[in-house]
Design an enzyme around this catalytic site. Sequence first.
Site, short mmCIF file in Angstrom:
data_model
loop_
_atom_site.label_atom_id
_atom_site.label_comp_id
_atom_site.label_asym_id
_atom_site.label_seq_id
_atom_site.Cartn_x
_atom_site.Cartn_y
_atom_site.Cartn_z
CD GLU A 105 -2.95 -1.07 2.27
OE1 GLU A 105 -4.14 -1.36 1.99
OE2 GLU A 105 -2.67 -0.63 3.46
CE1 TYR A 138 -5.75 -10.62 4.94
CE2 TYR A 138 -6.89 -8.50 4.80
CZ TYR A 138 -5.88 -9.02 4.59
OH TYR A 138 -4.57 -8.95 4.19
CD1 TRP A 164 -6.10 -7.42 8.24
CD2 TRP A 164 -4.13 -6.27 8.95
NE1 TRP A 164 -4.95 -7.86 7.44
CE2 TRP A 164 -3.98 -7.15 7.86
CE3 TRP A 164 -3.49 -5.79 9.56
CZ2 TRP A 164 -2.50 -7.04 7.41
CZ3 TRP A 164 -1.94 -5.52 9.35
CH2 TRP A 164 -1.45 -6.36 8.19
#
Length: 643
Positions: free
Chosen positions: A440, A532, A584
């Site tokens: 990113e 995720y 996350w």
Amino acid sequence: MSYRVDFTVISKTENESRFALTLHNLTEQPVDNWSLHFTVGRWIKSESISNGSITQLGSYCTLSPNSSDHLSPNSHFYTEFSMGTSPFTLHDDGILDAFLAINTDDHTIIPRAVEVTCIDLGQPAIERLTTPLPAAKAINLIPEPNKLKVLGGEFAFTQHTAITTPDTMAQGAVRWLQSELEKQLHDALPINDNGNIHFQYHADLINGAYHLLVEQDDVWIQASTESGFVNAASSLLQLLPTAPRHDASAAYVIPMVEIEDQPYYSYRGMMLDCSRHFHSTKRIKHLLDQLARYKFNTFHWHLTDDEGWRIEIDAYPELTNIGAWRGPNEEIQPQFTTIDQRYGGFYSKAEVRDLIAYAHDRGITIIPEIDIPGHCRAAIKSLPTLLIDPNDHSVYRSIQGYSDNVLSPALEGTYTFISTILNEICDLFPAPYIHIGGDEVPKGVWTDSEGCQQLMQQHGYQNPIELQGHLLKFAEGIIQAKGKRMMGWEEVTKGDKVSKDTMIFSWQNEDAGLISAQQGYDVIMQPAQYTYLDLAQGFSADEPGVDWAGKVPLETVYSYQPFSKLSTEDPAHQRIIGTQAGLWCELINNQSRFEYMLFPRLLAIAEVCWSQPKQRNWDDFKARLKGQLSYLDKAGINYRRCE
């Protein structure tokens, strides 16, 4: 509560939504010279605000009135603004936290607590997703072993049960087994030469494989590696009932079985983000216990990011003195939650060594991640004289909303920093891998920097993204000189500078991993759409989590099979080293939510990592999961209920 914020969706299209924000003064006192500070996970179009002005850094927003800053008793302030986002579907998309500040001459912020009500999404309610589970099986091992034979009869744990002095390679597994059995049996299991639980070295078994034979009077465990012995201990522990029986002299018995088992993937991982929210060593140890129980062998530790630097570095104490903390009056601004106070933490090197040893006994390798060259705001704010180029006027905004979070490849200090950090990290962690992030890096970086332009000209680079490859190649050289292998997210291949020795983690989607494999990189598959675990587990608005990559229910996780559309003969399969889950933690700041997002989906990932695809069966898994829930209940784990 003296102040309250209401947040409501007032219009929405496919790519933009407009919101109303109302601040209520519920006191009998006026408020003057105020500003409202709040966090939200999407980028606000500052030019779209109808009343007042707004600034934003990451998730942290400051709303100020235009002219009159007088808020009368029992009155309110109202404004509207827009975000370039698809319609919100979750309550967690709303305002995360807020406080009211009275502006002072010295710019010190004195927060006043504000209640944040649940966002009004302007949509009908959606029924909670359920997963009905069939009756549990007699034996409910997760992941499913390669071969399981029920022999009939039972082995009883009595006051005479002991472990025979184990092979050296099994000592870590034995320490873990003793620790877990003491929790279950409330009595230490001794080691002596006359024990009836035997750990034996068997050279013919591959790495991670084991043979477990439970007879009436003895338990036999064979393996050729430390991880194999731990995996056997895991299965043995899962055979234990969660409650004692009271109709026999031995309170705990396990069934007589024979298991021959080995992992499908050599790498079976779990990634935890400790930068966005700090997780204590106690929480991590509890997680490591569960990872070992379900035969994971890798803990990928995300230690640095824009919002916090979490590991002690001897050469740069500023990284933890400054970079580990955020708050209203800190160098690093608040983010996400707990924004009205100083928040943070870090791990000392002594704590890291303790966690490494703890994980090793459980067959788990800890791989640190030091994210470069993006996601570096905490480091840059901690070491400005080393890492800021005053002549770099490049304008950019990262996906998380930062304009100052990327290292400069034109600064000598950047290379000093990378070299110093990586050398200390390599010396601290015995793992054969170091993860350097590489993800990113936004467009626009390095484009208005005279030093970066000169560097490009010097090396004949045509695109600024090649400067990322330039930095990562430098990092790879340091890591390789330490006898280790570099890992990175899929973007590390941008700029085409790192070697094929670098291991790629695919996160954006499966195709990114396939492309890397076809280019000759070894890959770890971690596509967000399946792995995720911070993504919501259902479709109702009250489901905790985010949904930028969609919703990820339990069945979706279990269905994942890397490169399933390819022929089994396709050579790309040989490049898959393993799979892993990721958590996350932008929204995960307590133990209850931590566990809720992980369980029971972590058990589904465990089977994806371990069991052969042809053996996996959704209905059978659900029955075994039903049998595992009693353990989760006894362990006090706050899992998402399936029914």
